[in-house]
Design a protein around this motif. Structure first.
Motif, PDB file in Angstrom:
ATOM      1  N   VAL A  74      -2.615   1.214 -31.289  1.00 22.01           N
ATOM      2  CA  VAL A  74      -2.970   0.606 -30.006  1.00 22.01           C
ATOM      3  C   VAL A  74      -2.584   1.580 -28.898  1.00 22.01           C
ATOM      4  CG1 VAL A  74      -2.549  -1.270 -28.365  1.00 22.01           C
ATOM      5  CG2 VAL A  74      -2.684  -1.777 -30.813  1.00 22.01           C
ATOM      6  N   ILE A  75      -3.546   1.880 -28.028  1.00 23.77           N
ATOM      7  CA  ILE A  75      -3.299   2.679 -26.835  1.00 23.77           C
ATOM      8  C   ILE A  75      -3.213   1.692 -25.680  1.00 23.77           C
ATOM      9  CG2 ILE A  75      -4.214   4.432 -25.269  1.00 23.77           C
ATOM     10  CD1 ILE A  75      -5.741   5.591 -27.697  1.00 23.77           C
ATOM     11  N   ASN A  76      -2.085   1.680 -24.988  1.00 21.91           N
ATOM     12  CA  ASN A  76      -1.859   0.747 -23.889  1.00 21.91           C
ATOM     13  C   ASN A  76      -1.500   1.530 -22.634  1.00 21.91           C
ATOM     14  OD1 ASN A  76      -1.246  -1.875 -22.602  1.00 21.91           O
ATOM     15  ND2 ASN A  76       0.838  -1.070 -22.614  1.00 21.91           N
ATOM     16  N   ALA A  77      -2.120   1.189 -21.525  1.00 21.92           N
ATOM     17  CA  ALA A  77      -1.799   1.837 -20.248  1.00 21.92           C
ATOM     18  C   ALA A  77      -1.314   0.784 -19.268  1.00 21.92           C
ATOM     19  CB  ALA A  77      -3.021   2.546 -19.673  1.00 21.92           C
ATOM     20  N   ASN A  78      -0.317   1.139 -18.491  1.00 24.16           N
ATOM     21  CA  ASN A  78       0.183   0.257 -17.447  1.00 24.16           C
ATOM     22  C   ASN A  78      -0.249   0.792 -16.089  1.00 24.16           C
ATOM     23  OD1 ASN A  78       1.679  -1.764 -18.892  1.00 24.16           O
ATOM     24  ND2 ASN A  78       3.061  -0.114 -19.473  1.00 24.16           N
ATOM     25  N   ILE A  79      -0.672  -0.101 -15.235  1.00 29.63           N
ATOM     26  CA  ILE A  79      -1.043   0.252 -13.872  1.00 29.63           C
ATOM     27  C   ILE A  79       0.152  -0.101 -13.002  1.00 29.63           C
ATOM     28  CG2 ILE A  79      -2.630  -0.185 -11.965  1.00 29.63           C
ATOM     29  CD1 ILE A  79      -4.677  -1.081 -14.137  1.00 29.63           C
ATOM     30  N   ASP A  80       0.731   0.901 -12.366  1.00 33.66           N
ATOM     31  CA  ASP A  80       1.945   0.667 -11.593  1.00 33.66           C
ATOM     32  C   ASP A  80       1.674  -0.029 -10.269  1.00 33.66           C
ATOM     33  OD1 ASP A  80       3.592   1.748 -13.537  1.00 33.66           O
ATOM     34  OD2 ASP A  80       3.422   3.758 -12.723  1.00 33.66           O
ATOM     35  N   THR A  81       0.935   0.620  -9.410  1.00 38.11           N
ATOM     36  CA  THR A  81       0.717   0.084  -8.071  1.00 38.11           C
ATOM     37  C   THR A  81      -0.703   0.373  -7.624  1.00 38.11           C
ATOM     38  OG1 THR A  81       3.026   0.563  -7.555  1.00 38.11           O
ATOM     39  CG2 THR A  81       1.563   0.127  -5.706  1.00 38.11           C
ATOM     40  N   VAL A  82      -1.306  -0.581  -6.965  1.00 37.72           N
ATOM     41  CA  VAL A  82      -2.603  -0.388  -6.338  1.00 37.72           C
ATOM     42  C   VAL A  82      -2.413  -0.702  -4.865  1.00 37.72           C
ATOM     43  CG1 VAL A  82      -4.996  -1.152  -6.230  1.00 37.72           C
ATOM     44  CG2 VAL A  82      -3.840  -1.053  -8.442  1.00 37.72           C
ATOM     45  N   THR A  83      -2.846   0.204  -3.998  1.00 37.29           N
ATOM     46  CA  THR A  83      -2.680  -0.025  -2.554  1.00 37.29           C
ATOM     47  C   THR A  83      -4.017   0.113  -1.836  1.00 37.29           C
ATOM     48  OG1 THR A  83      -2.227   2.294  -2.063  1.00 37.29           O
ATOM     49  CG2 THR A  83      -0.324   0.917  -2.573  1.00 37.29           C
ATOM     50  N   LEU A  84      -4.105  -0.548  -0.733  1.00 38.79           N
ATOM     51  CA  LEU A  84      -5.224  -0.399   0.187  1.00 38.79           C
ATOM     52  C   LEU A  84      -4.610   0.009   1.511  1.00 38.79           C
ATOM     53  CD1 LEU A  84      -8.176  -0.704   1.118  1.00 38.79           C
ATOM     54  CD2 LEU A  84      -7.662  -3.113   1.592  1.00 38.79           C
ATOM     55  N   ASP A  85      -4.947   1.190   1.968  1.00 34.41           N
ATOM     56  CA  ASP A  85      -4.376   1.700   3.205  1.00 34.41           C
ATOM     57  C   ASP A  85      -5.455   1.844   4.254  1.00 34.41           C
ATOM     58  OD1 ASP A  85      -1.806   2.051   2.024  1.00 34.41           O
ATOM     59  OD2 ASP A  85      -2.468   3.942   1.155  1.00 34.41           O
ATOM     60  N   LYS A  86      -5.136   1.448   5.462  1.00 34.96           N
ATOM     61  CA  LYS A  86      -6.018   1.691   6.593  1.00 34.96           C
ATOM     62  C   LYS A  86      -5.687   3.053   7.150  1.00 34.96           C
ATOM     63  CE  LYS A  86      -7.608  -0.070  10.977  1.00 34.96           C
ATOM     64  NZ  LYS A  86      -7.454  -1.079  12.019  1.00 34.96           N
ATOM     65  N   VAL A  87      -6.685   3.875   7.308  1.00 34.21           N
ATOM     66  CA  VAL A  87      -6.469   5.217   7.820  1.00 34.21           C
ATOM     67  C   VAL A  87      -6.897   5.228   9.286  1.00 34.21           C
ATOM     68  CG1 VAL A  87      -7.061   7.645   7.569  1.00 34.21           C
ATOM     69  CG2 VAL A  87      -6.917   6.188   5.541  1.00 34.21           C
ATOM     70  N   GLU A  88      -5.967   5.587  10.151  1.00 33.41           N
ATOM     71  CA  GLU A  88      -6.254   5.586  11.586  1.00 33.41           C
ATOM     72  C   GLU A  88      -6.223   6.987  12.145  1.00 33.41           C
ATOM     73  OE1 GLU A  88      -4.168   2.544  13.755  1.00 33.41           O
ATOM     74  OE2 GLU A  88      -3.829   1.507  11.882  1.00 33.41           O
TER      75      GLU A  88
END
Length: 167
Positions: free
Chosen positions: A153-167
């Motif tokens: 079994v190959i398992n991957a963990n997703i640590d963090t997902v962010t949405l950033d507003k770029v100004e």
């Protein structure tokens, strides 16, 4: 059931490299081999295309069994300049490897453990291998470990997902 970690990596590219190395180096993938990918139609398909792309040079016969529906099995092949494409119906029987995507273990997919085992039993040739590929320990969380005959079994963990507003 005892799990022994063989290798670790990071990110989607690490997961793809691990899949390629597992298939080609550890399992000895050859052009004469057939791989049946079992996953949810829609959500698993792009990942199946990515995994298939990593082993395109080996040129095995590759098949998608969407939602575990054997009669709807489709061929997967490389198209230069585009990548992997899914096309017409093919016979999935006699697969040397069955790769089960984690999405198939989610509640929104009705195949379940028994249905998945039935697909594996029907299409996998004797002595073939079953590889699970998932994110966020999906197989463990769904209670599939020890109930589906995974060899690896190959398992991957997703640590963090962010949405950033770029100004």
């Amino acid at each position: 059931m005892v799990k022994n970690t063989i290798e670790t990596s990071k990110g989607l590219s690490g997961m793809l490299r691990m899949f390629k190395a597992t298939m080609t180096e550890k399992l000895g993938l050859q052009p004469t081999h057939r791989i049946a990918f079992v996953g949810c139609s829609g959500t698993c398909v792009p990942f199946i295309e990515l995994f298939a792309y990593t082993i395109r040079e080996t040129m095995p016969g590759m098949i998608l069994i969407p939602d575990g529906i054997i009669d709807d099995a489709r061929g997967i092949w490389y198209v230069s300049g585009l990548g992997m494409q899914i096309g017409g119906n093919v016979d999935p029987h006699g697969a040397d490897f069955v790769v089960v995507l984690g999405g198939i273990s989610m509640p929104s997919c009705s195949l379940g453990i028994e249905g998945t085992n039935k697909v594996i039993k029907e299409v996998l040739k004797p002595g073939g291998k079953v590889i699970g590929v998932c994110f966020m320990d999906m197989f463990a969380k769904a209670g599939w470990e020890g109930k589906v005959p995974f060899d690896l079994v190959i398992n991957a963990n997703i640590d963090t997902v962010t949405l950033d507003k770029v100004e």
